[in-house]
Write an enzyme that holds these catalytic residues in place. Sequence first.
Site, PDB file in Angstrom:
ATOM      1  N   ASP A   1       2.418   3.387 -18.844  1.00  0.00           N
ATOM      2  CA  ASP A   1       1.072   4.335 -17.632  1.00  0.00           C
ATOM      3  C   ASP A   1      -0.603   4.110 -18.953  1.00  0.00           C
ATOM      4  OD1 ASP A   1       3.054   5.175 -16.501  1.00  0.00           O
ATOM      5  OD2 ASP A   1       2.847   6.851 -16.785  1.00  0.00           O
TER       6      ASP A   1
ATOM      7  N   ASN B   1      10.130   9.223 -16.911  1.00  0.00           N
ATOM      8  CA  ASN B   1       9.918  10.613 -16.143  1.00  0.00           C
ATOM      9  C   ASN B   1      10.961  11.598 -16.214  1.00  0.00           C
ATOM     10  OD1 ASN B   1       7.390   9.848 -17.171  1.00  0.00           O
ATOM     11  ND2 ASN B   1       6.559  10.355 -14.829  1.00  0.00           N
TER      12      ASN B   1
ATOM     13  N   GLY C   1       2.449  20.433  -3.910  1.00  0.00           N
ATOM     14  CA  GLY C   1       1.311  20.931  -5.268  1.00  0.00           C
ATOM     15  C   GLY C   1       0.233  22.353  -5.240  1.00  0.00           C
TER      16      GLY C   1
ATOM     17  N   GLY D   1       5.769  15.992 -10.130  1.00  0.00           N
ATOM     18  CA  GLY D   1       6.879  15.745  -9.315  1.00  0.00           C
ATOM     19  C   GLY D   1       8.099  14.996 -10.201  1.00  0.00           C
ATOM     20  N   ASP D   2       8.545  14.619 -10.816  1.00  0.00           N
ATOM     21  CA  ASP D   2       9.320  14.428 -11.689  1.00  0.00           C
ATOM     22  C   ASP D   2       9.965  15.679 -12.501  1.00  0.00           C
ATOM     23  OD1 ASP D   2       8.358  11.339 -11.070  1.00  0.00           O
ATOM     24  OD2 ASP D   2       6.540  11.372 -12.554  1.00  0.00           O
TER      25      ASP D   2
ATOM     26  N   SER E   1       0.110  20.062 -19.333  1.00  0.00           N
ATOM     27  CA  SER E   1      -0.758  18.888 -20.211  1.00  0.00           C
ATOM     28  C   SER E   1      -1.242  17.735 -19.313  1.00  0.00           C
ATOM     29  CB  SER E   1       0.048  19.336 -21.682  1.00  0.00           C
ATOM     30  OG  SER E   1       1.820  20.049 -21.051  1.00  0.00           O
TER      31      SER E   1
ATOM     32  N   GLY F   1      -0.803  13.593 -19.598  1.00  0.00           N
ATOM     33  CA  GLY F   1      -0.075  12.714 -19.713  1.00  0.00           C
ATOM     34  C   GLY F   1       1.196  12.952 -18.758  1.00  0.00           C
TER      35      GLY F   1
END
Length: 327
Positions: free
Chosen positions: A11, A41, A217, A247-248, A281, A283
């Site tokens: 990524d 993920n 969301g 979502g993961d 966070s 990432g």
Amino acid sequence: MIVVVGSTNFDIVLKVHHLTREGETSSASVMQQYLGGKGANQAIGVAKLNSKCCFLTSLGNDWAGGFLSNKLSEFDISLFANRPDDFSGQAFIEVDDLGLNRIIIYPGANGALNKNFIDQNLHILSKADIILLQGEIPWSTNLYILENYGNKCPIILDPAPAIPNMLEGIEKATYLTPNESEFSILSGRQYKSLEEIITAARLFQKSIGSTLILKLGENGCAYFSNAESFFVFPIKGLEVVDTTGAGDSFNSALAVALEGGENIRDAVKFAVLASGISTMSEGTSSAMPTGLEVQRLRSKLSENQPELVDLDDTESYLHHVQYLHRK
Ligand code: RIB
């Protein structure tokens, strides 16, 4: 044991003021590089929540493949990696000031995660208590798994990215977890309001029969099955910095809770908690919360959080939303 079959990506995250518009050249203020990919993920999310995880994926034979394999080895995951002669999958991710994102993926080695590789790892899949799939490997491979394992254990399919081809076979998934834009692609239309999307989701679930969990969301998530429908509101007051990978995190936590024997309502609430933490966070895989982090947040919240309302009719939900927004 939870088995995740899916992508691993290198990524590249670019922090931008706003998501780049058509024809625009913009400049990023920060660039970060992470181990990512929806498969990786989700596997990391499962391991960080302390469940036993096997991960079937595909890594390129380039520098990134070595980096991704080293990073994956930092987690308590049994890794089974296909190594085709190709680049590793890559994701180019823009994250704006509100933490919202836009992602372009180049599948690379993920495109070679095929039926042969699945057949070589039948001994793993046959031991799965739950299987997690996403849309970043060929649909024919996901379909093969759905056809061969759909009646052996629950399969949670994240149709991300969504393609219309998925409509062939999607009903073999036990749980389907699209976000709003993926649901638009699957249902073939755009929605102007939450009311419209919820009405359409109810009809879509009835037509396919699988359980549908619509990830909305900042508006929470809506659950529709043959037996019941309900809505879970997001946790209020979280400091959102990056929604990438939320979502993961949701799907990993859902699988962990279901494997642990939680009822579906508590499992979805657990998933909402975990994905909420992941938005705090930066990432992707690095933002997947640990079991301890979920416990800590839970202990700070009142007992009815995250709040769940029955969705017997769309109207009662919308009244509730208006009420919450007024508070
Ligand atoms: O869901 C987030 C993931 O989507 C990122 O890690 C990126 O690799 C893309 O696959």
